[in-house]
Design a protein around this motif. Structure first.
Motif: not given
Length: 556
Positions: A43, A48, A72, A74, A78-80, A139, A158-159, A187, A190
């Motif tokens: 995180n 990012n 993961r 978080t 970012g998301d991924a 995710y 971040f998408y 999801d 996104t």
């Protein structure tokens, strides 16, 4: 009374038997945890893709603590992971790592993807393999490996959220739309980047590089994109993109030549200038011109390994086993890599450096060695005991010797005196690497004997073939490491009074220990194609070391 005693006795036996049943508990093996519920969060905001490394940010990030766990992305990271090329000096580091391939769907389970590190204009200068899984809830989790060198770090992104199409009350489920170059994530809201390069290489004739919501075609050194933006053409003359030269281009018309500044040399592509370096069997030597370094402090991945000035160059000499050097097996090569970094000195040096001409210096260092070797030996090793040294694209040598030992301890080879071997004796021989490097293993693909030192001798007797023992009298011993191989065979000679000597020839293949699909992992493989064997023999005839012979004492 006796009946009561018998009843009590029987009850006691039953209770004793029952108690034995109670204590026999079968252990239950723990089930493997689902990585979607057992992961480590990454995180950090600097991960990012929007975070660009600045001079005042201090030491660049290095993911040397990331090693074989599930993660993961978080928070502000970012998301991924991004699935498009990230330029250097982003994600808090010099060489950001991105995912070269689309994210999977939940039904795909765990999939493998290539992870690329961008540096020096190359979107995939380094690469490794990671695992990815799409989880319920929309995710992703990633099984990340430790980067080969610093400064590498895994990126997060971040998408964008999809656009909901207003159907003005005519539909019960409004449709979610993504822009061109993106696809809807698991999801259902996104928009993930679509990797166009996964489909027919994007239509590119050579190199396809995935970009954010787009892609581009590139060409190899000395070639340029044609007017269609997809096919590659040869460069003609210096007037066309400097002839593809990294520095100076000299010539007229279609004839040209790339040249380098003083202190640098042309690499094998004849277009790119690089620092002089020498790949030895157990070490690497790098010579950086002092004009290029200026007032910088030069060191390797392990910062305790530093350069030493000789007045004109900064020299760095380091072992393949130290200074953070990473040794990997890639296709048909053994590759040793490290990173030379130069940062401004805190105080002027004693050699007169009082100015700097660049704020930072980063030089990836790579040595390549071939994986396949042929070594030959008579029953008696040459007293000079010279190792086999094979050039790897004029870059490196990785030596093996074929030793004859005095006994089955395999500790004392014959050196100063020539042994006399009789037909009833046992011959102890072994493949010995002069450099023991962790993470590598060898397969003795073949060993055969000939009455002369010629490898293409018609008369030959195979001891080992296709990794299998061909002569039942051959015995292999357990070796102390993955590179060394030891064998025993009864002494023999070829039929005929003129055949009083014997030569051994062995082909050795080097693989990665963890590669379960490698030729070494297959071991004995009698179904090996004849064509492949013939190609190997043709390739290996130029890499032969021959010594001996010995006269066989038959005691007639």
């Amino acid at each position: 009374m006796l009946g009561s005693f018998s009843l009590v006795k029987n009850m006691f036996q039953v209770l004793l038997w029952a108690s034995c049943l109670v204590i026999r508990i079968t252990p239950v093996l723990p089930m493997a945890l689902d990585p979607c519920s057992a992961y480590i969060s990454l995180n950090e905001p600097w991960r990012n893709t929007d975070h660009q490394l600045k001079e005042d940010d201090g030491q660049p990030a290095c993911d040397n603590h990331v090693d074989g766990e599930w993660y993961r992305f978080t928070g502000m990271a970012g998301d991924a992971m991004p699935t498009f090329c990230i330029h250097e000096n982003h994600c808090g580091t010099h060489a950001p790592i991105w995912l070269n391939g689309n994210h999977p769907q939940e039904v795909d389970g765990i999939v493998q993807r290539q992870a690329c590190a961008s540096f020096n204009g190359n979107c995939c200068l380094w690469n490794n393999t990671v695992e990815v899984k799409a989880c319920p809830g929309g995710y992703y989790v990633y099984h990340l490996t430790k980067p080969s060198v610093c400064f590498h770090a895994y990126c997060g992104h971040f998408y964008d959220i999809c656009d909901v199409v207003d159907c003005q009350g005519t539909c019960s489920n409004p449709e979610c739309m993504c822009s061109e170059g993106t696809i809807l994530g698991p999801d259902q809201q996104t928009c993930l980047d679509e990797n166009e390069c996964e489909k027919n290489n994007g239509g590119c004739s050579e190199i396809c590089v995935n970009l954010k919501n787009s892609y581009r075609c590139e060409c190899g050194v000395g070639r340029v994109l044609g007017s269609d933006g997809k096919t590659c053409e040869d460069i003609e003359g210096c007037q066309n993109k400097n002839g593809g030269c990294s520095h100076s281009c000299r010539g007229y018309g279609t004839t040209y030549q790339c040249e380098c500044p003083r202190g640098l040399v042309l690499s094998e592509d004849n277009h790119t200038c690089q620092v002089p370096m020498r790949c030895q069997s157990n070490a690497i030597e790098v010579n950086i011109p002092k004009d290029l370094v200026g007032g910088l402090e030069v060191f390797l991945t392990n910062t305790s390994c530093r350069g030493v000035s000789n007045g004109t160059h900064i020299n760095i000499y380091f072992s393949l086993k130290t200074c953070g050097t990473v040794v990997d097996v890639v296709n048909d090569k053994i590759i040793a890599s490290n990173l030379v970094t130069g940062l401004p000195k805190q105080m002027p040096g004693s050699n007169g450096d009082i100015i700097i001409r660049t704020s930072k210096l980063l030089i990836p260092v790579t040595c390549e060695f071939p994986r396949l070797y042929t070594i030959s030996e008579g029953y008696v090793p040459n007293l000079r005991n010279s190792p086999l040294e094979i050039m790897g694209r004029s870059q490196g040598i990785f030596p093996f010797t074929l030793e004859i030992f005095k006994d089955n301890e395999f500790e004392e080879p014959y050196r100063e005196t020539l042994p006399t071997l009789k037909l009833r004796d046992l011959l102890y021989f072994g493949i010995e690497p002069l450099v023991h490097v962790n993470g590598l293993e060898t397969l003795v693909e073949s060993c055969f004997a000939t009455p002369t030192d010629k490898i293409d001798e018609i008369l030959k007797h195979y001891l080992i073939r296709d990794g299998c023992v061909s002569d039942d009298s051959v015995k292999q011993y357990t070796s102390r490491d993955h590179l060394t191989k030891h064998f025993q065979v009864p002494v023999f000679k070829f039929v005929g009074k003129d055949h009083q000597v014997v030569f051994l020839h062995c082909r050795v293949l080097v693989c990665g220990v963890l590669d379960e699909q490698s030729r070494c992992a297959q071991g004995c493989n009698r179904r090996m194609r004849r064509e492949a064997r013939k190609d190997q023999e043709t390739h290996l005839q130029n890499h032969l070391l021959t010594s001996g012979p010995i006269i066989i004492d038959r005691e007639d």
